[in-house]
Design a protein around this motif. Structure first.
Motif, short mmCIF file in Angstrom:
data_model
loop_
_atom_site.label_atom_id
_atom_site.label_comp_id
_atom_site.label_asym_id
_atom_site.label_seq_id
_atom_site.Cartn_x
_atom_site.Cartn_y
_atom_site.Cartn_z
N HIS A 133 0.82 -1.22 0.00
CA HIS A 133 0.00 0.00 0.00
C HIS A 133 0.86 1.27 0.00
CE1 HIS A 133 -3.39 -2.63 0.59
NE2 HIS A 133 -2.88 -3.09 1.71
N THR A 134 2.03 1.18 -0.57
CA THR A 134 2.92 2.34 -0.65
C THR A 134 2.96 2.93 -2.05
OG1 THR A 134 4.83 0.92 -1.12
CG2 THR A 134 4.38 1.44 1.20
N LEU A 135 2.26 2.31 -2.99
CA LEU A 135 2.39 2.67 -4.39
C LEU A 135 1.29 3.61 -4.85
CD1 LEU A 135 3.18 -0.87 -5.80
CD2 LEU A 135 4.81 0.89 -5.12
N ASN A 136 1.57 4.30 -5.92
CA ASN A 136 0.58 5.13 -6.60
C ASN A 136 0.55 4.65 -8.04
OD1 ASN A 136 -1.22 7.06 -7.43
ND2 ASN A 136 0.23 8.74 -7.37
N GLY A 137 -0.33 3.72 -8.35
CA GLY A 137 -0.38 3.15 -9.69
C GLY A 137 -0.51 1.64 -9.63
#
Length: 346
Positions: A336-340
């Motif tokens: 849950h650290t990503l953007n995409g």
């Protein structure tokens, strides 16, 4: 029908309730397409919240273990079964599969497959297959939003959220995006007004930004957030619930939360004059209204592909992994650290 030169292909198997490292990399014979099916050499697939839920046995309607995950894919057609258009052989398609896409080759249904424009790379096309259809249909079919209106989007940093933001801004909407604070700077750069979805004063914050209420809320959490979303609507506004992450992430029965969410939406729409709620189901009509389902899929995904080809929207790829490293890719996606979106490349 033409045959592929390969006799075996790689397939990722989810054997049961395991951690990501429990995924199995297997070699199996290349399958053959049946009537109205295509054999596709997969060029890109991806990881969504659906596969993360399936790993925990928390996706409603998932098959019994063991099975191959993979909600969608982009690939090149190698052969066509009976009653399938052989003119599609050699062309690239995007297919919604629900399961089975984490493989080097996959048999897919013709009616769930849409041609991909030549100028769109396969990994970029993969980011907007299910996510793009979902975002487009929620905006334009479920909420019927108009230019100049304001929307509140939960899950703004997710795969669906990232595409919905771009489509909304292109449509002339103001977007308030609810996400964890670590994603706020990226949302600002994208043209979104960010808010913290866990803020106890979220309602007051949104009302300060939109004193007359918001015209639509896109809710992927469910439960108390759906109730809050309905209270934040302007007259004539719509809440579109497109997931119930809060319930799926738990341990209880999966059927009741969906029944409750659908029933609640119907009841609120009847009791509240001018405001309404709806539960968006990507697969609605797939079984009982197949011709209509196909028309909408072709029109809506086709439109999203056109916008991608024109550069109006861009693919948001968080990371790329070889298919054989699906375990590492899934671990990263679940951080849950990503953007995409995390992409798997066979």
């Amino acid at each position: 029908m033409i045959a592929t030169h390969a006799t075996h292909t790689t397939r990722i198997v989810l054997p049961g309730l395991v951690e990501p490292d429990g995924l199995e990399v297997t070699s199996v014979p290349v399958p053959s397409p049946g009537p109205k099916q295509l054999l596709v050499q997969v060029e890109a697939t991806g990881i969504s919240f659906a596969e993360q839920s399936m790993r925990r046995g928390r996706y409603y309607g998932q098959p019994a273990f063991p099975f191959t995950p993979g909600y969608d894919l982009v690939g090149r057609v190698l052969s066509a079964g009976d009653s399938a258009d052989e003119g599609m052989i050699g062309r690239r398609v995007a297919t919604m599969t629900k399961t089975g896409a984490w493989a080097g080759h996959a048999v897919v249904e013709v009616r769930d497959s849409i041609l991909v424009p030549d100028q769109v790379p396969s990994d970029e096309a993969e980011t907007v297959v299910v996510n793009g259809v979902t975002a487009w249909q929620m905006l334009h079919r479920a909420a019927k939003i108009e230019p100049g209106q304001t929307i509140l989007l939960f899950g703004a940093n997710g795969g669906v959220g990232g595409i919905l933001i771009q489509l909304a801004l292109h449509h002339g909407l103001r977007v308030i995006g609810a996400a964890s604070p670590r994603h706020h700077e990226a949302l600002r750069e994208a043209g979104v007004t960010p808010v913290d979805y866990a803020d106890p004063d979220l309602a007051a914050t949104v009302r300060a930004l939109a004193p007359g209420g918001v015209d639509a809320v896109f809710d992927n959490i469910g439960g108390s957030i759906t109730r809050l979303s309905f209270d934040l609507l302007a007259p004539g506004g719509t809440v579109v619930t497109y997931a119930i992450v809060g319930e799926v992430s738990g341990t209880g029965n999966l059927v009741w939360p969906f029944v409750k969410a659908i029933g609640q939406a119907a009841l609120w729409s009847v009791l509240q004059n001018g405001r309404r709620a709806t539960f968006y189901d990507l697969w609605a009509g797939h079984r009982f209204r197949p011709a209509r389902f196909r028309r909408h899929l072709e029109a809506d995904l086709g439109r999203v592909f056109d916008l991608l080809a024109q550069g109006v929207i861009t693919a948001n790829i968080a990371a790329r992994f070889p298919l054989t490293e699906a375990a590492a890719a899934l671990r990263l996606a679940e951080s849950h650290t990503l953007n995409g979106k995390v992409i798997l490349l066979p």
